[in-house]
Design a protein around this motif. Structure first.
Motif, PDB file in Angstrom:
ATOM      1  N   MET A   1       0.859  -1.180   0.000  1.00  0.00           N
ATOM      2  CA  MET A   1       0.000   0.000   0.000  1.00  0.00           C
ATOM      3  C   MET A   1       0.898   1.234   0.000  1.00  0.00           C
ATOM      4  N   SER A   2       0.689   2.152  -0.937  1.00  0.00           N
ATOM      5  CA  SER A   2       1.476   3.375  -0.983  1.00  0.00           C
ATOM      6  C   SER A   2       0.591   4.495  -1.503  1.00  0.00           C
ATOM      7  N   SER A   3       1.029   5.713  -1.342  1.00  0.00           N
ATOM      8  CA  SER A   3       0.240   6.842  -1.816  1.00  0.00           C
ATOM      9  C   SER A   3       1.162   7.919  -2.333  1.00  0.00           C
ATOM     10  N   MET A   4       0.626   8.745  -3.269  1.00  0.00           N
ATOM     11  CA  MET A   4       1.400   9.855  -3.801  1.00  0.00           C
ATOM     12  C   MET A   4       1.374  11.041  -2.853  1.00  0.00           C
ATOM     13  N   GLU A   5       0.337  11.126  -2.051  1.00  0.00           N
ATOM     14  CA  GLU A   5       0.248  12.216  -1.087  1.00  0.00           C
ATOM     15  C   GLU A   5      -0.381  11.675   0.183  1.00  0.00           C
ATOM     16  N   GLY A   6       0.188  12.013   1.301  1.00  0.00           N
ATOM     17  CA  GLY A   6      -0.266  11.451   2.551  1.00  0.00           C
ATOM     18  C   GLY A   6      -1.529  12.107   3.087  1.00  0.00           C
ATOM     19  N   LEU A   7      -1.801  11.848   4.342  1.00  0.00           N
ATOM     20  CA  LEU A   7      -2.987  12.368   5.002  1.00  0.00           C
ATOM     21  C   LEU A   7      -2.872  13.882   5.149  1.00  0.00           C
ATOM     22  N   ARG A   8      -3.928  14.586   4.771  1.00  0.00           N
ATOM     23  CA  ARG A   8      -3.939  16.039   4.888  1.00  0.00           C
ATOM     24  C   ARG A   8      -5.204  16.472   5.607  1.00  0.00           C
ATOM     25  N   ALA A   9      -5.112  17.587   6.317  1.00  0.00           N
ATOM     26  CA  ALA A   9      -6.263  18.139   7.031  1.00  0.00           C
ATOM     27  C   ALA A   9      -6.352  19.625   6.747  1.00  0.00           C
ATOM     28  N   ASN A  10      -6.345  19.965   5.478  1.00  0.00           N
ATOM     29  CA  ASN A  10      -6.331  21.368   5.075  1.00  0.00           C
ATOM     30  C   ASN A  10      -7.718  21.991   5.035  1.00  0.00           C
ATOM     31  N   SER A  11      -8.742  21.184   5.195  1.00  0.00           N
ATOM     32  CA  SER A  11     -10.106  21.710   5.179  1.00  0.00           C
ATOM     33  C   SER A  11     -10.886  20.996   6.275  1.00  0.00           C
ATOM     34  N   SER A  12     -12.188  20.990   6.156  1.00  0.00           N
ATOM     35  CA  SER A  12     -13.009  20.348   7.173  1.00  0.00           C
ATOM     36  C   SER A  12     -13.010  18.829   7.028  1.00  0.00           C
ATOM     37  N   GLN A  13     -12.327  18.339   5.996  1.00  0.00           N
ATOM     38  CA  GLN A  13     -12.310  16.906   5.745  1.00  0.00           C
ATOM     39  C   GLN A  13     -10.884  16.448   5.474  1.00  0.00           C
ATOM     40  N   PHE A  14     -10.549  15.263   5.982  1.00  0.00           N
ATOM     41  CA  PHE A  14      -9.255  14.688   5.659  1.00  0.00           C
ATOM     42  C   PHE A  14      -9.217  14.306   4.188  1.00  0.00           C
ATOM     43  N   SER A 199     -22.095   2.981  27.763  1.00  0.00           N
ATOM     44  CA  SER A 199     -22.889   4.167  27.444  1.00  0.00           C
ATOM     45  C   SER A 199     -22.686   4.626  26.004  1.00  0.00           C
ATOM     46  N   ILE A 200     -21.728   4.006  25.303  1.00  0.00           N
ATOM     47  CA  ILE A 200     -21.476   4.391  23.927  1.00  0.00           C
ATOM     48  C   ILE A 200     -22.364   3.522  23.045  1.00  0.00           C
ATOM     49  N   THR A 201     -23.509   4.020  22.696  1.00  0.00           N
ATOM     50  CA  THR A 201     -24.481   3.250  21.944  1.00  0.00           C
ATOM     51  C   THR A 201     -24.254   3.428  20.461  1.00  0.00           C
ATOM     52  N   THR A 202     -24.856   2.526  19.682  1.00  0.00           N
ATOM     53  CA  THR A 202     -24.715   2.637  18.232  1.00  0.00           C
ATOM     54  C   THR A 202     -25.348   3.928  17.716  1.00  0.00           C
ATOM     55  N   SER A 203     -26.325   4.456  18.433  1.00  0.00           N
ATOM     56  CA  SER A 203     -26.936   5.706  17.979  1.00  0.00           C
ATOM     57  C   SER A 203     -25.945   6.854  18.050  1.00  0.00           C
ATOM     58  N   VAL A 204     -25.086   6.846  19.077  1.00  0.00           N
ATOM     59  CA  VAL A 204     -24.061   7.888  19.196  1.00  0.00           C
ATOM     60  C   VAL A 204     -23.049   7.751  18.068  1.00  0.00           C
ATOM     61  N   VAL A 205     -22.572   6.517  17.842  1.00  0.00           N
ATOM     62  CA  VAL A 205     -21.620   6.298  16.758  1.00  0.00           C
ATOM     63  C   VAL A 205     -22.247   6.662  15.420  1.00  0.00           C
ATOM     64  N   SER A 206     -23.510   6.304  15.257  1.00  0.00           N
ATOM     65  CA  SER A 206     -24.212   6.622  14.009  1.00  0.00           C
ATOM     66  C   SER A 206     -24.264   8.132  13.779  1.00  0.00           C
ATOM     67  N   GLU A 207     -24.538   8.899  14.828  1.00  0.00           N
ATOM     68  CA  GLU A 207     -24.593  10.352  14.690  1.00  0.00           C
ATOM     69  C   GLU A 207     -23.239  10.910  14.297  1.00  0.00           C
ATOM     70  N   ILE A 208     -22.168  10.367  14.890  1.00  0.00           N
ATOM     71  CA  ILE A 208     -20.817  10.814  14.534  1.00  0.00           C
ATOM     72  C   ILE A 208     -20.562  10.581  13.053  1.00  0.00           C
ATOM     73  N   GLU A 210     -22.788  10.127  10.627  1.00  0.00           N
ATOM     74  CA  GLU A 210     -23.683  10.930   9.793  1.00  0.00           C
ATOM     75  C   GLU A 210     -23.191  12.354   9.628  1.00  0.00           C
ATOM     76  N   ARG A 211     -22.451  12.834  10.606  1.00  0.00           N
ATOM     77  CA  ARG A 211     -21.900  14.192  10.540  1.00  0.00           C
ATOM     78  C   ARG A 211     -20.597  14.239   9.735  1.00  0.00           C
TER      79      ARG A 211
END
Length: 524
Positions: A1-14, A199-208, A210-211
């Motif tokens: 596994m290789s990539s031409m450009e690594g992980l970036r966080a220049n905006s609201s999304q990786f 206390s970490i329910t699937t609904s909490v993970v689902s909301e994360i 979905e966002r």
């Protein structure tokens, strides 16, 4: 596994390889999983719908157990584990430390650092800086080829939770400068802490999800309890496998199934099939056949030595006394001592009991203190104070005792190989002592659980320690640590011994807040 450009966080999304990328991560600690099961655990991670092995801790105290001696092979082959993850299509976010917390003794820092009486851990104190530099020189040489563009490591998080420690504002820039330069990410993705998993329910993970937020399941698989030790300075504590989706023995829990169903919605293709569970077996009980007293075992240790601080296990201090009356520790014992006069048990000293009346006698007698290291704290500002053994004067009738001979009983595999002078008169066992049994395995070895108090060694591997104050009743014994035919089992007992070792197919766990282990179970 290789990539031409690594992980970036220049905006609201990786982005990764210049494409939007969401981290669906989970944590597994390779040093808490038998190497033979690395593939099984990673396959189950992939089958759950995760794409990244995150918060992959690197324990300095295992990789450099003695100053200048490095171990990156066998169970500690970091490169092999990361490469295996890459072969399965998983990305990796690495956390090399030097401090990792991880509910691990001294937060992964090697205890030999505390041989420097002026040591200031996690600061720019020269003694710490020099040690970190030498360790990171070695570590970076292993990590660098695994970084994109050459491997699956897309980010590195240096240090851990320093904001709650923060003794030195120059420290974090120093750590950053001795780490790989790109890519660097100092952040975490949390789905909860080990005592609130329910206390970490699937609904909490689902909301994360979905966002559009990335997530790391800490832990996805906590690994074997025989390596999860830490302490609050007063007693053993134990994280109960973090109540993770994968159990201690690698079982897919109901939580795993719910998460798999949820994560499957974020993959265009069907998820891989979940690997079959490992077979388990409740072996027939085996009888204790021979024993070796603690005192006889001293013939197999190094000659008496003078050492300020033991690292792991037990340390025996012996001196000569000519009177009885009051023995007072002044809370100078870390952490607990069984007291013997002429090798007869007379009581225990610890943080609660600091005074003991010794029996009167005639002439010279031998006073023995078997001091047990109950583990070092893994978190907080008390890290610098985690020296073990006898830290100050022990008083007999208000007079400090002197002239101790000191024996190291760290219970490393080499110590257990010295198996001469075993006695067969098990009806009159000598305590403390070692007790030998043999388990015969017909057919392929299977996973099992052992029920027995004491510190348990199987074929030289240290499984950990049971204690009667509980509540854990079983130790997990992975099948790869057994072999066809005869298997040697040795139990170290302090004050009580059973005549047999019992096995079970499944464990029973008591209250999750009070599980007790010995620190020397960190030794592989």
């Amino acid at each position: 596994m290789s990539s031409m450009e690594g992980l970036r966080a220049n905006s609201s999304q990786f982005t990764l390889e210049r494409k939007p990328f969401r981290i669906l991560g989970g944590s597994i600690h390779y040093f808490r999983v038998p190497r033979a099961y690395w593939e099984d655990r990673l396959l189950k991670m992939k089958a759950c719908g995760l794409n990244t092995l995150t918060r992959k801790y690197v324990p300095w105290n295992l990789h450099e157990p003695e100053r200048g001696t490095f171990r990156f092979q066998d169970q500690l082959d970091l490169k092999a584990f990361v490469t295996l993850a890459a072969d399965m299509g998983l990305w990796v976010i690495l956390r090399p430390g030097p401090y990792i917390c991880a509910e691990w003794e001294l937060g992964g820092l090697p205890s030999w650092l505390l041989q420097d009486k002026g040591m200031q851990l996690r600061t720019t104190y020269p003694g710490f800086v020099n040690a970190v530099g030498l360790y990171f020189d070695k570590l970076v040489s292993i990590i660098k080829p695994l970084m994109v563009k050459g491997g699956p490591v897309i980010a590195v998080q240096v240090e851990n939770e320093y904001g709650s420690y923060a003794k030195d504002d120059k420290y974090m820039p120093f750590i950053k400068n001795v780490s790989p330069q790109k890519p660097l990410m100092v952040m975490e993705y949390w789905s909860g802490w080990f005592d609130v998993w329910e206390s970490i329910t699937t609904s909490v993970v689902s909301e994360i999800l979905e966002r559009g937020v990335s997530i790391n399941l800490y832990m996805f698989h906590g690994g074997q309890l025989w390596l999860h030790e830490w302490s609050d300075g007063l007693r053993y504590l134990q994280t109960p496998n973090y109540n993770a989706p994968l159990s201690e023995a690698g079982d897919c829990t109901p939580k795993y199934q719910l998460l798999r169903k949820l994560f499957s919605q974020y993959h265009p293709e069907p998820l891989p099939e979940v690997p079959s569970p490992q077979e388990r077996r409740a072996y027939d009980p085996v009888l204790i056949q021979q024993h070796l007293s603690l005192w006889d075992s001293l013939h197999f240790t190094d000659k008496p030595f003078r050492s300020d601080r033991p690292s792991y296990g037990y340390t025996l201090y012996e001196t000569t006394i000519t009177c009885g009356e009051t023995l007072n520790s002044g809370n100078n014992i870390r952490d607990r001592a069984l007291v013997f006069v002429d090798r007869r048990y007379v009581g225990t000293l610890d943080y609660k009991t600091q005074e003991l009346i010794l029996p009167k006698g005639q002439g010279e007698r031998t006073l023995s203190l078997l001091v047990e290291n109950c583990g070092r704290v893994n978190y907080g500002k008390a890290l610098d104070e985690q020296r073990k053994g006898i830290l100050g004067d022990i008083l007999l009738n208000h007079t400090p005792l002197r002239g101790f001979n000191i024996f190291c009983l760290d219970m490393k595999p080499g110590f257990m190989k010295s198996s001469g002078s075993w006695k067969s008169d098990i009806e009159v066992p000598s305590l403390p002592g070692f007790f030998l049994a043999r388990l015969h395995v017909d057919g392929p070895p299977k996973d099992t659980f052992i029920r027995l108090p004491g510190a348990v060694f199987v074929n030289g591997q240290n499984l950990g320690r049971h204690w009667f104050i509980g509540p854990q009743h079983f130790l997990y014994l992975p099948g790869p640590w057994l072999r066809r035919g005869e298997n040697q089992m040795i139990v170290f007992e302090e004050q009580k011994v059973d005549d047999k070792i019992l096995f079970a197919e499944n464990p029973e766990h008591g209250r999750t807040t009070d599980v007790y282990k010995l620190p020397f179970c960190t030794l592989l």
